[in-house]
Enzyme design. Structure first.
Site, mmCIF file in Angstrom:
data_model
loop_
_atom_site.group_PDB
_atom_site.id
_atom_site.type_symbol
_atom_site.label_atom_id
_atom_site.label_comp_id
_atom_site.label_asym_id
_atom_site.label_seq_id
_atom_site.Cartn_x
_atom_site.Cartn_y
_atom_site.Cartn_z
ATOM 1 N N THR A 25 22.055 19.120 5.771
ATOM 2 C CA THR A 25 20.775 19.214 6.463
ATOM 3 C C THR A 25 20.148 17.852 6.729
ATOM 4 O O THR A 25 19.424 17.689 7.707
ATOM 5 C CB THR A 25 19.785 20.093 5.678
ATOM 6 O OG1 THR A 25 19.643 19.583 4.361
ATOM 7 C CG2 THR A 25 20.278 21.528 5.615
ATOM 8 N N CYS A 26 20.422 16.876 5.879
ATOM 9 C CA CYS A 26 19.844 15.538 6.076
ATOM 10 C C CYS A 26 20.393 14.866 7.326
ATOM 11 O O CYS A 26 19.703 14.062 7.951
ATOM 12 C CB CYS A 26 20.126 14.643 4.870
ATOM 13 S SG CYS A 26 19.287 15.189 3.385
ATOM 14 N N SER A 27 21.629 15.202 7.668
ATOM 15 C CA SER A 27 22.240 14.558 8.835
ATOM 16 C C SER A 27 22.456 15.522 9.995
ATOM 17 O O SER A 27 23.112 15.169 10.979
ATOM 18 C CB SER A 27 23.568 13.904 8.435
ATOM 19 O OG SER A 27 24.442 14.869 7.878
#
Length: 126
Positions: free
Chosen positions: A93-95
């Site tokens: 989710t961060c990327s």
């Protein structure tokens, strides 16, 4: 106004596909069929499942106010060849990245994406 503040309540799959980058250890001839299989499976999902899938991959409950093209980082479909087709997709989710195992059938791809969509934080999300 609501869309400007809260984001779009549904996903335009054509827009999502247009802003997607593809990465992974792959040969060019193998790229297109797997990417086409993914987008065909996404199109086979119900609208609420597409939104759930988007949330599982990005952590965002709706499309950002500026549209999918405004996502930072942009959505990336990573063709994950280090695993077999029995593995579930993995989200980062961060990327805004989806690690997609080498599925070869439409039915299998749809089933695995549905499983990911039903998991609120994605499988192996980070």
């Amino acid at each position: 106004w609501t869309e400007l503040i809260a984001g779009a309540p549904s996903i335009d799959i054509d827009e999502w596909q247009a802003v997607t980058t593809v990465a992974g250890p792959f040969d060019a001839p193998q790229l297109e069929p797997r990417v086409d299989l993914f987008w065909g499976a996404v199109r086979a999902l119900h609208a609420h499942e597409v939104l759930q899938l988007f949330q599982a991959i990005t952590g965002l409950p709706t499309v950002p106010a500026g549209g999918l093209g405004a996502m930072t980082p942009p959505f990336e479909l990573f063709l994950w060849d280090d695993v077999g087709p029995e593995f579930l997709p993995r989200a980062s989710t961060c990327s805004n990245r989806l690690f997609l195992p080498p599925y070869t059938s439409h039915v299998d791809m749809v089933a695995k994406l549905r499983m990911l969509a039903e998991c609120p934080l994605g499988f192996g999300s980070s």
